[in-house]
Motif scaffolding. Structure first.
Motif, mmCIF file in Angstrom:
data_model
loop_
_atom_site.group_PDB
_atom_site.id
_atom_site.type_symbol
_atom_site.label_atom_id
_atom_site.label_comp_id
_atom_site.label_asym_id
_atom_site.label_seq_id
_atom_site.Cartn_x
_atom_site.Cartn_y
_atom_site.Cartn_z
ATOM 1 N N ARG A 86 -33.998 14.603 3.277
ATOM 2 C CA ARG A 86 -33.205 14.714 4.475
ATOM 3 C C ARG A 86 -32.005 15.560 4.104
ATOM 4 N NH1 ARG A 86 -36.216 11.577 2.901
ATOM 5 N NH2 ARG A 86 -34.758 10.038 2.165
ATOM 6 N N ALA A 92 -28.493 17.538 5.595
ATOM 7 C CA ALA A 92 -27.522 17.654 6.681
ATOM 8 C C ALA A 92 -26.771 18.969 6.535
ATOM 9 C CB ALA A 92 -26.545 16.482 6.648
ATOM 10 N N THR A 147 -28.872 16.386 10.683
ATOM 11 C CA THR A 147 -29.765 16.007 9.594
ATOM 12 C C THR A 147 -31.208 16.188 10.022
ATOM 13 O OG1 THR A 147 -28.164 14.371 8.846
ATOM 14 C CG2 THR A 147 -30.401 14.159 8.002
ATOM 15 N N LYS A 204 -30.858 25.051 11.877
ATOM 16 C CA LYS A 204 -30.487 24.847 10.469
ATOM 17 C C LYS A 204 -30.083 26.170 9.825
ATOM 18 C CE LYS A 204 -33.844 22.883 8.272
ATOM 19 N NZ LYS A 204 -34.206 22.033 9.337
ATOM 20 N N LEU A 252 -27.610 15.993 1.077
ATOM 21 C CA LEU A 252 -29.023 15.646 1.180
ATOM 22 C C LEU A 252 -29.306 14.315 0.503
ATOM 23 C CD1 LEU A 252 -30.715 16.256 -1.723
ATOM 24 C CD2 LEU A 252 -30.073 18.563 -1.081
ATOM 25 N N SER A 297 -28.497 11.283 -3.809
ATOM 26 C CA SER A 297 -27.880 12.078 -2.754
ATOM 27 C C SER A 297 -27.130 13.200 -3.461
ATOM 28 C CB SER A 297 -26.958 11.237 -1.875
ATOM 29 O OG SER A 297 -25.890 10.707 -2.625
#
Length: 152
Positions: A20, A22, A32, A54, A66, A82
């Motif tokens: 994921r 962002a 995200t 994006k 992320l 992360s």
């Protein structure tokens, strides 16, 4: 960065293939999305549509956040990471071809269908370079985190 922590991070990156990520929208809110990725050590690559939100967000501000982890049943088995990073559009054709090769090697079987590789000109390819990585490992204690800064 401690070599043992680096090896743990690379092992987590090698194990997964979605994240994921962002990006920052024009109004300042994070956006995200889930994308497939491949890595070469600590450097990650992902692609998206050339005209996607994006890609537009990253053209304005290259900062990303992320997360990569598993969806597991036991909370004390959570492992993941992360990352605060910078995402730069890959413009070099050789690097773009390398990134596409790495990305599609992560998805070798598509129900018997061989997917044609897009050319680097067909998509927006991004190289993600970490600044700060938080390695989460609940097996070492609730919310155990190793926070490391990067100079890659």
């Amino acid at each position: 960065m401690d070599e043992a922590v680096k090896q743990k991070i690379v092992a987590l990156l090698d194990k997964h293939r979605t994240m994921r990520i962002a990006t920052i929208r024009p109004d300042g809110w994070p956006q995200t999305t889930t994308v497939g990725y491949a890595n070469a050590g600590l450097t990650l690559y992902f692609l998206c549509g050339k005209d996607s939100q994006k890609a537009a967000n990253l053209a304005r501000d290259d900062r990303v956040s992320l997360a990569i982890d598993d969806d597991i049943d036991q909370v004390m088995q959570i492992k993941g990471l992360s990352m605060a990073a910078h995402a730069h559009r890959v413009v070099d054709e050789a690097e773009g071809a390398k990134a596409l090769g790495l990305l599609f090697a992560r998805y070798p079987a598509q129900d018997g269908v061989t997917l044609p590789l897009p050319s680097p000109a067909d998509v927006a390819i991004f190289r993600v370079t970490p600044s700060v990585i938080s390695v989460l490992d609940y097996t070492l204690g609730f919310a155990h985190t190793d926070l490391v800064t990067c100079d890659v």
